[in-house]
Design a protein around this motif. Sequence first.
Motif, PDB file in Angstrom:
ATOM      1  N   LEU A 169       0.835  -1.277   0.144  1.00 38.81           N
ATOM      2  CA  LEU A 169      -0.250   0.067   0.004  1.00 38.81           C
ATOM      3  C   LEU A 169       0.858   1.142  -0.113  1.00 38.81           C
ATOM      4  O   LEU A 169       1.617   1.531   0.866  1.00 38.81           O
ATOM      5  CB  LEU A 169      -0.967   0.100   1.300  1.00 38.81           C
ATOM      6  N   ALA A 190      -7.877   1.511   4.220  1.00 38.73           N
ATOM      7  CA  ALA A 190      -6.951   0.694   4.201  1.00 38.73           C
ATOM      8  C   ALA A 190      -7.169  -0.620   5.282  1.00 38.73           C
ATOM      9  O   ALA A 190      -6.956  -1.722   5.095  1.00 38.73           O
ATOM     10  CB  ALA A 190      -5.540   1.035   4.575  1.00 38.73           C
ATOM     11  N   PHE A 196      -9.433  -2.812   3.508  1.00 37.52           N
ATOM     12  CA  PHE A 196      -8.694  -3.612   2.767  1.00 37.52           C
ATOM     13  C   PHE A 196      -7.868  -5.044   3.541  1.00 37.52           C
ATOM     14  O   PHE A 196      -8.091  -6.071   3.073  1.00 37.52           O
ATOM     15  CB  PHE A 196      -7.430  -2.813   2.075  1.00 37.52           C
ATOM     16  N   TYR A 247     -11.275  -0.519  -2.057  1.00 36.14           N
ATOM     17  CA  TYR A 247     -10.384  -1.244  -1.396  1.00 36.14           C
ATOM     18  C   TYR A 247     -10.914  -2.618  -1.285  1.00 36.14           C
ATOM     19  O   TYR A 247     -10.057  -3.855  -1.269  1.00 36.14           O
ATOM     20  CB  TYR A 247     -10.013  -0.542  -0.179  1.00 36.14           C
TER      21      TYR A 247
END
Length: 324
Positions: A97, A122, A125, A281
Motif C-alpha cells: 500500500l 486501508a 482492505f 479497497y
Amino acid sequence: MTAPPLALSFGAPLGLLALLAIPLALAALYAARRRRTAYAVRFPAAGSLAIAAGAEAAWRKYLPAAFALAAIAALALALAKPQKTVAVPVEGASVVLVTDHSGSMSATDVEPDRLSAAQAAAETFLDKLPKQTRVGVVAYSDGPDGTLAPTTDRERIRTTIESQSASGATATGEALQVAIDTLAPDGTKAKSKASAIILLSDGKTTTGRDPVEVARVAKRLGIPVYTVALGTEDATIPNPISPLSPPIAVPPDPETLREIARVSGGRAFTSDDAGQLRSIYESLGSRLATKHEQREITAGFAGAGLVLLIAAGLLSLPRLGRLP
C-alpha cells in the motif's frame, strides 16, 4: 471491476440430457393415472370402499413421485459433473500500500478528511485479505517516510498506516520506487505473480522523479500498480502561510494516476467519498489476494439423488404411500 465467474458450471454438460427423463416419467405417471381412473368407473363402489378403509390425505399420494423426480434431477446433474467456482487464497501474495499523506490530504471534501478516509479504507482492505497474504506499506509526502516490508503481522501494518499525518509535498515517484524495490529487491521480475502495488494519492507530484517512468519499471518487473485518485475538483485547504490568505486549491490528479495504472498493467479508480473508497479497497482485496478455482461437487448431487430415491421407496410402501 471484472464480473465474477459463474458459481456453477458443468464438466460434462451432455449429461444434462438425462433431465429429459423427467418429462418422460411425468407422461408415464399421467398415463397410469388415466388407466386407473377408467378402472374406477367400472367399479363405482370403489370410493365407498376407500372411505371405509380410511382415505389418505390427497397431497400425500404425490410425495413418492415428487421425491423420485427430484432424485432423477439430482442424478442427472451428477452425470454432468457439476463444478462450483470458489475463491481461494493466492499462495505467496504480496501487496504494498503506497499512501500519500501530503498536506492536501487534510482536505475535508471526503469525510471526515481525506487522510482519515484513506486510513479507514486501508483497514477495510486488510479485513478482506486472507491472513496469509503479506502486506507492506510505503507512506510518503516530501519523500517515503514510513516503510514496512510485506508482512502478515496485521497489527504492525495498522500501526504504520495510523501513524501518518497530513503535511508536506507529494513525491509519488519516489514512493513508487521504494515499493518496487520492496517487492523486487534484486531488480528482477517479481517471483510471485500476485505481487502488486496499490497507490492512493490526491494530487500532482510536486517533487522527485516522474511516477509514470517509475511505473514503466514496475511493468518490466511484472508488478501492476492499481491507483486510486481521491478527492473532488473544488477541494481546498487553509493557506499554511497565513490563515487570512485565500485557501489553496487541492484537486486530485486522476490523469496522471490513470497513466501510471495503464503503463504498469494495473487499473485506475477515482473516489470522491469515503464509502466509495472503502468499496474500491474491498474489491481490490478480493482481486489481488484470491483466485477462482473450479471444484467438482458431483458427489454431493449423487448423494442427494440416492437419499431422494430411498425416500421415494419408503413412501411407496403400503403403509406410507404409493406412486400415483
